[in-house]
Scaffold this motif. Structure first.
Motif, PDB file in Angstrom:
ATOM      1  N   THR A 178      34.847  50.352  48.512  1.00  0.00           N
ATOM      2  CA  THR A 178      35.567  50.015  49.754  1.00  0.00           C
ATOM      3  C   THR A 178      35.329  51.050  50.848  1.00  0.00           C
ATOM      4  N   LEU A 179      34.719  52.175  50.486  1.00  0.00           N
ATOM      5  CA  LEU A 179      34.383  53.182  51.493  1.00  0.00           C
ATOM      6  C   LEU A 179      33.220  52.721  52.360  1.00  0.00           C
ATOM      7  N   GLY A 180      32.462  51.715  51.866  1.00  0.00           N
ATOM      8  CA  GLY A 180      31.429  51.106  52.703  1.00  0.00           C
ATOM      9  C   GLY A 180      30.013  51.586  52.481  1.00  0.00           C
ATOM     10  N   ILE A 290      47.108  42.798  31.612  1.00  0.00           N
ATOM     11  CA  ILE A 290      47.830  42.463  32.847  1.00  0.00           C
ATOM     12  C   ILE A 290      47.136  43.088  34.054  1.00  0.00           C
ATOM     13  N   GLY A 291      46.700  44.334  33.886  1.00  0.00           N
ATOM     14  CA  GLY A 291      46.066  45.056  34.988  1.00  0.00           C
ATOM     15  C   GLY A 291      44.792  44.403  35.487  1.00  0.00           C
ATOM     16  N   SER A 292      44.124  43.621  34.622  1.00  0.00           N
ATOM     17  CA  SER A 292      42.892  42.955  35.059  1.00  0.00           C
ATOM     18  C   SER A 292      43.155  41.884  36.099  1.00  0.00           C
ATOM     19  N   TYR A 293      44.423  41.458  36.232  1.00  0.00           N
ATOM     20  CA  TYR A 293      44.789  40.464  37.247  1.00  0.00           C
ATOM     21  C   TYR A 293      45.424  41.097  38.479  1.00  0.00           C
ATOM     22  N   VAL A 294      45.498  42.422  38.490  1.00  0.00           N
ATOM     23  CA  VAL A 294      46.144  43.125  39.600  1.00  0.00           C
ATOM     24  C   VAL A 294      45.175  43.363  40.749  1.00  0.00           C
ATOM     25  N   TRP A 295      43.879  43.230  40.495  1.00  0.00           N
ATOM     26  CA  TRP A 295      42.880  43.593  41.493  1.00  0.00           C
ATOM     27  C   TRP A 295      41.978  42.413  41.865  1.00  0.00           C
ATOM     28  N   PRO A 296      42.539  41.264  42.290  1.00  0.00           N
ATOM     29  CA  PRO A 296      41.684  40.127  42.679  1.00  0.00           C
ATOM     30  C   PRO A 296      40.873  40.462  43.923  1.00  0.00           C
ATOM     31  N   LEU A 297      39.694  39.871  44.004  1.00  0.00           N
ATOM     32  CA  LEU A 297      38.784  40.150  45.109  1.00  0.00           C
ATOM     33  C   LEU A 297      39.396  39.786  46.460  1.00  0.00           C
ATOM     34  N   LYS A 298      40.250  38.757  46.464  1.00  0.00           N
ATOM     35  CA  LYS A 298      40.828  38.306  47.739  1.00  0.00           C
ATOM     36  C   LYS A 298      41.779  39.338  48.330  1.00  0.00           C
ATOM     37  N   GLY A 300      41.034  42.508  48.433  1.00  0.00           N
ATOM     38  CA  GLY A 300      40.212  43.577  48.966  1.00  0.00           C
ATOM     39  C   GLY A 300      39.904  43.341  50.443  1.00  0.00           C
ATOM     40  N   PRO A 301      39.370  44.334  51.141  1.00  0.00           N
ATOM     41  CA  PRO A 301      39.057  45.663  50.624  1.00  0.00           C
ATOM     42  C   PRO A 301      40.234  46.640  50.642  1.00  0.00           C
TER      43      PRO A 301
END
Length: 357
Positions: A178-180, A290-298, A300-301
């Motif tokens: 996300t830093l680009g 559970i944590g695998s569902y905490v970071w959906p791409l939508k 981001g960023p």
């Protein structure tokens, strides 16, 4: 995994990999707890567990080199070479470990009788029962004692929340992206935060052992983790977010302290301790699911909602372990009062085991 043709093959391979890997971590913690005293455990666990920190750091560097230089070598994609090279190193180390790792103090063949006596006597002085050290308690007794102890379940649920709060670990390269920067630079930037986390882990676990404090050091680690999540949720400034990744990475130190803490609490019965450690890890790892569902791409960023969830999860785990800390502190105070009032030496020996908090 290098040769599977599609998604289904990856899932099947990952299942068998996880099946083989699952006993490693609780088994490692249990083995360490059978050789070292209670006020030596946290640092020793950190020495072993920091391998995962360093693998995250140097694994990223190795991955960067492989993905950059191994594309289409011998007709294979670079990501396949990643599995082949890193997996080959793992297998080589595992074969060497067969001849290096000890069993327990009473049955390791390659230590001298004097070393065996010293190892056992150190643990007996620290509150372990000599009979237990010789393995008199059966596995089924350990299972029964562990599942009937509410503290085991309390630790397991609290560990689940802790691992939800630490779920960023799986997505660390994504957060760094996300830093680009491009893929190569992103993977290189992943390394310094884990080197920093390793240094913090050694310092904090050493201090925890020296002062015989578990919970307070755990709170320090979680507090900096919450600070890191807050910073990342509030800004997209590159420098600020990158600094927050350093503070974020050290949050895993808290879990090391928890592993040392649970080994301390269930120090008397080896079979129960083994089951308790395994249960806490097994049930706690549901937090990883559970944590695998905490970071959906939508999300981001910014991943603002993800960071808020992690803050809440760390808050719950800190509160639950705080309740356990107060309970154990109360038990210790009651034991000390009983010791002052006890007149019979045998009674004093029976009630003098204190919990490290």
């Amino acid at each position: 995994m290098m040769q599977v043709p599609g998604y289904t093959g990856i899932v099947v391979a990952r299942f068998f990999l996880g099946f083989a890997e699952a006993p490693f971590f609780p088994g490692m913690i249990f083995l360490v707890s059978k050789w070292y005293k209670r006020d030596e455990l946290a640092l020793r666990i950190a020495l072993v567990t920091c391998g995962s920190f360093l693998s995250s750091a140097f694994g990223s560097l190795l991955a960067s080199a492989i993905l950059h230089g191994m594309q289409d070598k011998l007709g294979q994609a670079a990501w396949r070479w990643l599995f082949f090279i890193e997996g080959g190193v793992t297998i080589l180390v595992a074969i060497c470990a067969i001849f290096v790792l000890p069993d327990f103090p009473h049955n390791t063949r390659w230590i001298t009788p004097e070393e065996r006596a010293l190892a056992i006597s150190r643990l007996v002085e620290d509150g372990y029962s000599e009979a237990d050290e010789l393995g008199k308690q059966t596995t089924m007794q350990g299972v029964r004692d562990a599942v009937s102890d509410w503290k085991v379940w309390w630790f397991s649920v609290a560990a689940m929340f802790q691992l939800v709060g630490q779920s960023f670990f799986i997505y660390f390269p994504t957060l760094c992206a996300t830093l680009g920067y491009d893929t190569t630079v992103t993977l290189l930037l992943c390394a310094p935060p884990w080197v920093f986390a390793t240094i913090v882990a050694f310092i904090l676990t050493w201090y925890s052992d020296k002062k015989q404090m578990r919970y307070k050091c755990f709170v320090i680690s979680n507090a900096f983790g919450i600070l890191a999540f807050t910073i990342s949720a509030l800004t997209m400034n590159k420098a600020t977010r990158y600094i927050s990744l350093f503070l974020m990475a050290q949050t895993l130190t808290g879990y090391m302290l928890l592993l040392g803490w649970i080994s301390n609490i269930f120090a008397r019965e080896p079979a129960k301790r083994a089951i308790a450690i395994a249960l806490m890890n097994a049930l706690g790892q549901t937090g990883g699911i559970i944590g695998s569902y905490v970071w959906p791409l939508k999300w981001g960023p910014t991943y603002r909602y993800s960071y808020v969830i992690c803050i809440a999860a760390l808050g719950v785990s800190t509160g639950m372990f705080g309740g356990m800390y107060l309970y154990l502190k109360h038990l210790n105070e009651r034991i000390e009062r009983n010791e002052r009032n006890a007149k019979d030496v045998n009674e004093i020996q029976e009630i003098s085991f204190k919990y490290m908090v």
